[in-house]
Design an enzyme around this catalytic site. Structure first.
Site, short mmCIF file in Angstrom:
data_model
loop_
_atom_site.label_atom_id
_atom_site.label_comp_id
_atom_site.label_asym_id
_atom_site.label_seq_id
_atom_site.Cartn_x
_atom_site.Cartn_y
_atom_site.Cartn_z
N ASN A 7 0.88 -1.17 0.00
CA ASN A 7 0.00 0.00 0.00
C ASN A 7 0.91 1.22 0.00
O ASN A 7 1.45 1.61 1.03
CB ASN A 7 -0.91 -0.01 1.23
CG ASN A 7 -1.87 1.18 1.27
OD1 ASN A 7 -1.80 2.08 0.44
ND2 ASN A 7 -2.77 1.18 2.24
N HIS A 180 -13.18 2.77 0.27
CA HIS A 180 -13.15 1.73 1.31
C HIS A 180 -13.84 0.45 0.84
O HIS A 180 -14.30 -0.35 1.66
CB HIS A 180 -13.82 2.22 2.61
CG HIS A 180 -13.17 3.40 3.24
ND1 HIS A 180 -13.90 4.43 3.80
CD2 HIS A 180 -11.87 3.74 3.38
CE1 HIS A 180 -13.08 5.34 4.28
NE2 HIS A 180 -11.84 4.95 4.04
N ARG A 241 -12.00 15.90 7.49
CA ARG A 241 -12.83 16.22 6.33
C ARG A 241 -14.21 16.66 6.78
O ARG A 241 -14.77 16.13 7.74
CB ARG A 241 -12.95 15.00 5.41
CG ARG A 241 -11.64 14.57 4.79
CD ARG A 241 -11.84 13.36 3.89
NE ARG A 241 -10.57 12.78 3.48
CZ ARG A 241 -10.32 11.48 3.41
NH1 ARG A 241 -11.28 10.61 3.74
NH2 ARG A 241 -9.14 11.04 3.03
#
Length: 402
Positions: A7, A180, A241
């Site tokens: 990742n 996700h 956010r």
């Protein structure tokens, strides 16, 4: 088959090495501060002592070379040679409409990932650096890309389109993509397995609640709606956010504060959410502590966060005309006893009944936190996105070999 899962971020690289015989993790680790002369490598081999090294790692190719050296070292390694790694799986955030499932890396796949840079400017370029670095270090080993957006490609048109001129979708692919997806896919399947039910007969709401947070309506095993939109900014209130807001706020604030596009984008992505309201932190643990110590702003931040999460759960119950199971996962979802309790105590109209004692148990395994009388099963299921990547990589590479 041994599979290396990567990742890659712009200045970091997480990795796990799997033995797919039993899906065990042989080693995992993290390379931080790539591009700096004080990069940090943390390597955790199973059954051996953890090792941390500080050195100069200026780009991802060197980072992967360092990782491979640790994986094969006599002292800290878990394999005899690089040749024992039979495939590499990469997490890629955005697959656009090109990818409804994982794919073996070739020139066409890499070209499409590059074309999606505009939709995920922080993530897809970093993933491409990880792919190139793996190719440079392991040129003959097949690679697979697994997309965060792929699971949500099953959403119907009425769920993924925005009510704006269709030409913007036709020309620029402006639509809801979600994120996700590997986590929502994994925990919905794990929930069905835990309950001994067929996922194709279930209505599940999965709540991936971390610093980034999203919620998905999973009906008959398919994502039919999700809270994140064209980008990960839409939906729930998150650590930094904003989540949902009136779009007219953007030009209004830009005009009043004389902000540039980049500045307002930074404000909404990096300086909003829990951090903005609490004035303390983007971390739910610190917010909860502040709330329990009587800090009014921390309580307001928590209440707004919980309210938005509960509102989405209610809307997705309406979308599916009911719900069988609600699943909490990811850092906050798996660990915040207080948040789960607050959400569930306000969902009694759905038939949710929380067992407070079960809710307070901490475990790394899937578990039920609803009472025996609850009409809706409420579960905590630890997510495992890396295992999803390893499984897809294993499946595709086996198919390639056959």
């Amino acid at each position: 088959m041994k599979i290396l899962v990567i990742n890659a971020g712009s200045s970091s690289l997480k990795y796990q090495l799997y033995d797919m015989t039993d899906e065990s993790v042989l080693a995992k680790g993290l390379v931080e501060r790539i591009g700096m002369d004080s990069s940090i490598v943390t390597h955790k081999p199973t059954g051996k002592a953890e090792v941390t090294e500080v050195s100069e790692i200026l780009e991802h190719t060197t980072a992967i070379r360092k990782v491979l050296g640790l994986l094969t070292s006599p002292e800290h390694g878990v394999i005899g040679s690089i040749d024992q790694i039979e495939a590499v799986g990469h997490r890629v955030v955005h697959g656009g409409e090109y990818f409804g499932e994982s794919a073996i890396v070739d020139s066409d796949v890499k070209s499409k990932i590059r074309q999606l840079f505009d939709l995920a400017p922080l993530h897809n370029p970093a993933s491409m650096m990880g792919i190139k670095a793996a190719e440079a270090n392991m040129p003959n080993i097949p690679q697979v890309v697994v997309f965060d957006t792929a699971f949500h490609q099953s959403m119907p048109e009425h769920a993924y389109l925005y009510a704006i001129p269709r030409v913007l979708y036709k020309k620029h692919k402006v639509r809801r993509y979600g994120a996700h997806g590997t986590s929502h896919d994994y925990v919905s399947l794990a929930a069905a397995e835990f309950l001994g039910r067929n996922i194709e007969d279930m209505k599940i709401i999965t709540c991936h609640i971390g610093n980034g947070a999203s919620i998905t309506a999973v009906k008959n095993g398919r994502s039919i709606d999700t809270s994140m939109g064209m980008t990960p900014l839409e939906g729930l209130m998150m650590g930094t956010r904003s989540g949902d807001l009136d779009p007219a706020i953007v030009p209004f604030v830009m005009n009043k504060e004389e902000l540039t596009v980049n500045e307002v984008n930074s404000m909404l992505n990096k300086h909003s959410g829990l951090l903005a309201i609490s004035g303390i932190s983007s971390d739910m643990r610190e917010i909860t502590e502040g709330m329990q110590n009587g800090d009014a702003n921390s309580k307001l931040a928590f209440d707004m966060y919980e309210y938005r999460l509960r509102k989405y759960i209610g809307s997705y119950a309406a979308v599916m005309n009911g719900v069988d199971t609600i699943v909490f996962t990811a850092g906050v979802g798996e660990n915040s006893v207080v948040l789960r309790e607050k959400v569930c105590e306000n969902l009694t109209y759905l038939g949710v009944e929380l067992d407070k004692e079960l809710n307070e148990i901490r475990s790394g395994e899937p578990r039920r936190i609803s009472s025996a009388n609850s009409k809706v099963e409420v579960l905590v299921v630890p997510t495992n996105e890396e295992l999803v990547i390893a499984r897809d990589t294993n499946r595709l590479v086996k198919g390639l070999k056959s």
